[in-house]
Scaffold this motif. Sequence first.
Motif, short mmCIF file in Angstrom:
data_model
loop_
_atom_site.label_atom_id
_atom_site.label_comp_id
_atom_site.label_asym_id
_atom_site.label_seq_id
_atom_site.Cartn_x
_atom_site.Cartn_y
_atom_site.Cartn_z
N UNK A 3 -61.81 -50.44 -20.65
CA UNK A 3 -62.77 -49.77 -19.78
C UNK A 3 -62.08 -49.11 -18.60
N UNK A 4 -62.87 -48.71 -17.63
CA UNK A 4 -62.29 -48.11 -16.42
C UNK A 4 -61.50 -49.18 -15.68
N UNK A 5 -60.47 -48.76 -14.99
CA UNK A 5 -59.70 -49.73 -14.23
C UNK A 5 -58.21 -49.69 -14.51
N UNK A 6 -57.78 -48.73 -15.32
CA UNK A 6 -56.35 -48.55 -15.55
C UNK A 6 -55.66 -49.76 -16.15
N UNK A 7 -54.54 -50.15 -15.53
CA UNK A 7 -53.69 -51.21 -16.08
C UNK A 7 -54.44 -52.51 -16.28
N UNK A 8 -55.31 -52.87 -15.32
CA UNK A 8 -56.06 -54.13 -15.43
C UNK A 8 -56.85 -54.19 -16.73
N UNK A 9 -57.66 -53.17 -16.99
CA UNK A 9 -58.50 -53.16 -18.19
C UNK A 9 -57.66 -53.00 -19.44
N UNK A 10 -56.57 -52.25 -19.36
CA UNK A 10 -55.71 -52.07 -20.52
C UNK A 10 -55.01 -53.38 -20.90
N UNK A 11 -54.62 -54.15 -19.90
CA UNK A 11 -54.03 -55.47 -20.17
C UNK A 11 -55.07 -56.39 -20.80
N UNK A 12 -56.30 -56.33 -20.30
CA UNK A 12 -57.39 -57.14 -20.84
C UNK A 12 -57.67 -56.74 -22.30
N UNK A 13 -57.64 -55.45 -22.59
CA UNK A 13 -57.86 -55.00 -23.97
C UNK A 13 -56.81 -55.57 -24.91
N UNK A 14 -55.56 -55.63 -24.43
CA UNK A 14 -54.50 -56.19 -25.26
C UNK A 14 -54.69 -57.70 -25.45
N UNK A 15 -55.19 -58.38 -24.43
CA UNK A 15 -55.48 -59.81 -24.56
C UNK A 15 -56.56 -60.03 -25.63
N UNK A 16 -57.58 -59.16 -25.65
CA UNK A 16 -58.62 -59.26 -26.67
C UNK A 16 -58.06 -58.98 -28.06
N UNK A 17 -57.16 -58.00 -28.14
CA UNK A 17 -56.54 -57.71 -29.43
C UNK A 17 -55.81 -58.95 -29.96
N UNK A 18 -55.04 -59.60 -29.09
CA UNK A 18 -54.34 -60.81 -29.52
C UNK A 18 -55.32 -61.91 -29.90
#
Length: 375
Positions: free
Chosen positions: A133-148
Amino acid sequence: MRAEAQNYVDKIEQALALLRRFLDWDRALQKLDQLNHRAEDPTLWNDPRAAQELMRERRKLDEAITATKKIESELRGTVELIELAEMEGDEALADEGVKALSELAEKAEHDKVEALLSGEADGLSAFIEINSGAGGTESQDWAEMLQRMYMRWGERRGFKVELIDYNAGEQAGIKSATMLLKGEGAFGWAKTESGVHRLVRISPYDSSARRHTSFSSVWVYPEIDDSIEIEIKESDCRIDTYRASGAGGQHINTTDSAVRITHLPSGIVVACQTERSQHKNRATAWKMLRARLYEAELQRREAEANAVNATKSDIGWGHQIRSYVLQPYQLVKDLRTGVTSTSPGDVLDGALDPFMAAALSQRVTGEKADVEDVD
């Protein structure tokens, strides 16, 4: 009867009630008789595909009915055993009965979930698409955590996990990713995960160690086979090719092998870049598009039937389905079912079955789960 035993009895009876309600018990018994009669027709196998579908439906229905009857029988027998043991003051025998009830409760829960996985596409493999979602690195890191998290969950259940598309973030994490979980029942289990997932934590990217809230969306749709016909006009699609790159900029291809297909009438976009061959990526992307359009049709049917479902149109930043709080306390809470866990580390490591089972049950009952903590 001691409180511990009664608690197990209540859980088993709740599972049985849901099974009967879901199966529509009287109708299910009549349907099984009809399928048994048709299975004896010597002309059935003149159409092998129709015969296989009938036998598959018959097997699933017979297994669900048999499992329900067996649990009911074992429950009656075990309760009688405990009552007799308590009357005679035989604590050892009563303890054995309680242990048997505990095991039966686990079996009833398992059979309940398996019965709930009887939708048209529930037995298929699943694509899981994650977008930050919006939020740059924070949300992108969270997306990768969900992927894992979903990769670990798939591995726990014995599914083969393939990464289909991957778009890395600028500094860390991912902008988006699509994976394929191959295995019987992958879509049935994972389908209730579609929605927005919210993370609250002390940011590892904030030098002031402030608390941040991040969002990522998840969408799950089935991998369909050639037996399901989905008509797509090429004139309705725009096909783009581009240069693929792996995680962290590694494995960069020197040709435009990645393929993106946009279905103009629906606005659905799919992409594949895992193969070095543009031809293979194009074939996979078409397959993904067919699956997305098929899932959209399933959603439409469920909406018409007023089923409880988190459709893609519901996936917005105001429609969170689950919160993961890492600071200041440890808690994962499903906002639809009320199921919680005080071990977010385990959940993020793939311990998702209790959340999925509760969401599947809610689709039948429309009620929140009675169990609030899965730990």
